[in-house]
Design an enzyme around this catalytic site. Structure first.
Site, PDB file in Angstrom:
ATOM      1  N   HIS A  41     -86.512 -59.975 -64.852  1.00 29.79           N
ATOM      2  CA  HIS A  41     -85.318 -59.132 -64.915  1.00 29.79           C
ATOM      3  C   HIS A  41     -85.207 -58.657 -66.357  1.00 29.79           C
ATOM      4  CE1 HIS A  41     -81.012 -58.192 -63.714  1.00 29.79           C
ATOM      5  NE2 HIS A  41     -80.952 -58.118 -65.041  1.00 29.79           N
ATOM      6  N   ARG A  75     -74.740 -54.737 -58.278  1.00 29.47           N
ATOM      7  CA  ARG A  75     -74.124 -55.889 -58.926  1.00 29.47           C
ATOM      8  C   ARG A  75     -74.259 -55.786 -60.445  1.00 29.47           C
ATOM      9  NH1 ARG A  75     -75.073 -59.850 -62.597  1.00 29.47           N
ATOM     10  NH2 ARG A  75     -77.209 -60.006 -61.807  1.00 29.47           N
ATOM     11  N   ASP A  76     -75.450 -55.970 -60.944  1.00 27.01           N
ATOM     12  CA  ASP A  76     -75.648 -55.946 -62.392  1.00 27.01           C
ATOM     13  C   ASP A  76     -75.342 -54.563 -62.958  1.00 27.01           C
ATOM     14  OD1 ASP A  76     -76.336 -56.617 -64.943  1.00 27.01           O
ATOM     15  OD2 ASP A  76     -78.354 -57.260 -64.490  1.00 27.01           O
ATOM     16  N   HIS A  93     -84.095 -55.844 -69.460  1.00 29.12           N
ATOM     17  CA  HIS A  93     -83.209 -54.791 -69.933  1.00 29.12           C
ATOM     18  C   HIS A  93     -83.997 -53.898 -70.887  1.00 29.12           C
ATOM     19  CE1 HIS A  93     -79.063 -56.708 -68.912  1.00 29.12           C
ATOM     20  NE2 HIS A  93     -79.981 -57.052 -68.035  1.00 29.12           N
ATOM     21  N   CYS A 106     -74.946 -57.400 -69.410  1.00 34.60           N
ATOM     22  CA  CYS A 106     -74.125 -58.595 -69.252  1.00 34.60           C
ATOM     23  C   CYS A 106     -72.822 -58.436 -70.027  1.00 34.60           C
ATOM     24  CB  CYS A 106     -74.887 -59.824 -69.759  1.00 34.60           C
ATOM     25  SG  CYS A 106     -73.924 -61.347 -69.691  1.00 34.60           S
ATOM     26  N   ASN A 108     -80.185 -52.129 -67.619  1.00 32.26           N
ATOM     27  CA  ASN A 108     -81.413 -52.628 -67.008  1.00 32.26           C
ATOM     28  C   ASN A 108     -82.494 -51.548 -67.054  1.00 32.26           C
ATOM     29  OD1 ASN A 108     -80.574 -55.283 -65.377  1.00 32.26           O
ATOM     30  ND2 ASN A 108     -78.911 -53.809 -65.239  1.00 32.26           N
TER      31      ASN A 108
END
Length: 310
Positions: free
Chosen positions: A207, A17-18, A209, A240, A249
């Site tokens: 979460h 997803r990300d 980065h 994002c 990430n």
């Protein structure tokens, strides 16, 4: 000096997803091959897709098709990200019972991300959580730009704490703090994790980065502060699309290497993650950011080289 580390942590793989949301869409067969490779790593939790506007995030337009195939791996806890009650209904109808909902702690990012102020986005936690609970599932609120916003600057810690506390009151079952643009540092991580945990009364996931090279250091600080729920993305993919400067990430393989070499069990096979990273690199068509992907895992002994004189 000894490190106070837990015996084990739980890593959620978010590359599907990300990781892929900033990439050009890849075919369903390639995505399913990546899924199979990620499952083979032993990871227990995988964020599979997002039920969001395909115009805003074209790489997630196949969310229903992906969801229809996940029954092939019933031992994995699959989750999906949603941005609205309608997205939550779609995800639940597709078979997900574990949903993540993002609430930005700053208006600038919230308006760019979902077109709502952070307070308006926060208010939707209640109907989303209610929908999830009606299906026997769990709703996690991820607080984006928890430390810094690309539009509004540093996020006041009290604001992030308040968002987390209110999200819990509105029905969130879990919380995670997002370093959306990769600016935070270990001391700030520990301070905010402790403040949110105290105010919200829930365990807190993280979460991070690795935009400025502090991702792994931030993980280590968080883990020493008692965090055991960590997001990571295979190959270091991601970011994002609505936050300028937000790059990848933390890489799953780098996280697994650091933690397991430090005596913390992840339950994940490092060599298998490197195989998955190779598939991802082929699918996206460009080199991955992960240093470990380029270098490989623990080097194999070369043996002694003798000195041969004429």
């Amino acid at each position: 000096m000894s490190l106070d580390l837990p015996p084990a942590v739980d890593i959620r793989e978010v590359g599907l997803r990300d990781g892929l949301q900033l990439e050009r869409p890849i075919g369903l067969d390639a995505k399913l091959a990546i899924i199979a490779a990620l499952v083979a790593t032993g990871v227990r939790r995988i964020e599979a897709t997002a039920f969001v506007s395909p115009r805003a995030v074209p790489a997630m337009a196949d969310c229903d098709q992906v969801a229809a195939q996940l029954h092939r791996w019933p031992h994995v806890l699959w989750s999906a990200l949603v941005a609205s009650p309608n997205g939550a209904r779609r995800a639940l109808d597709a078979g997900f019972t574990e949903l993540e909902y993002v609430v930005s702690a700053a208006d600038g990012h919230s308006l760019a991300n979902v077109g709502r102020t952070s307070d308006d986005a926060l208010a939707l936690t209640a109907p989303i959580a209610e929908l999830v609970h009606q299906r026997g599932g769990h709703c996690e609120v991820i607080v984006a730009v928890a430390w810094d916003c690309p539009f509004d600057g540093p996020t006041p810690p009290a604001r992030t704490v308040e968002i987390a506390r209110r999200a819990t009151e509105l029905g969130a079952d879990r919380l995670a703090l997002g370093d959306t643009i990769g600016t935070t540092t270990p001391r700030r991580v520990v301070d905010l994790v402790q403040a949110v945990r105290s105010a919200a009364g829930l365990d807190v996931g993280v979460h991070f980065h690795d935009t400025r090279g502090t991702g792994q250091a931030n993980v280590l600080a968080a883990v020493q502060a008692g965090v055991t729920q960590i997001d990571a993305s295979v190959g270091g993919l991601g970011g994002c699309p609505f936050a300028p400067g937000a790059s990848g990430n933390i890489a799953t393989e780098e996280l697994v290497y650091m933690l397991q070499e430090s005596g913390v069990n992840t339950g994940i096979d490092l060599d298998a993650v490197l195989v998955a990273a190779g598939l991802v690199e082929q699918a996206v068509g460009h080199p991955l950011a992960s240093s470990l992907h380029r270098a490989g895992g623990r080097p194999k002994p070369l043996g002694r080289v003798g000195l041969h004189l004429p």
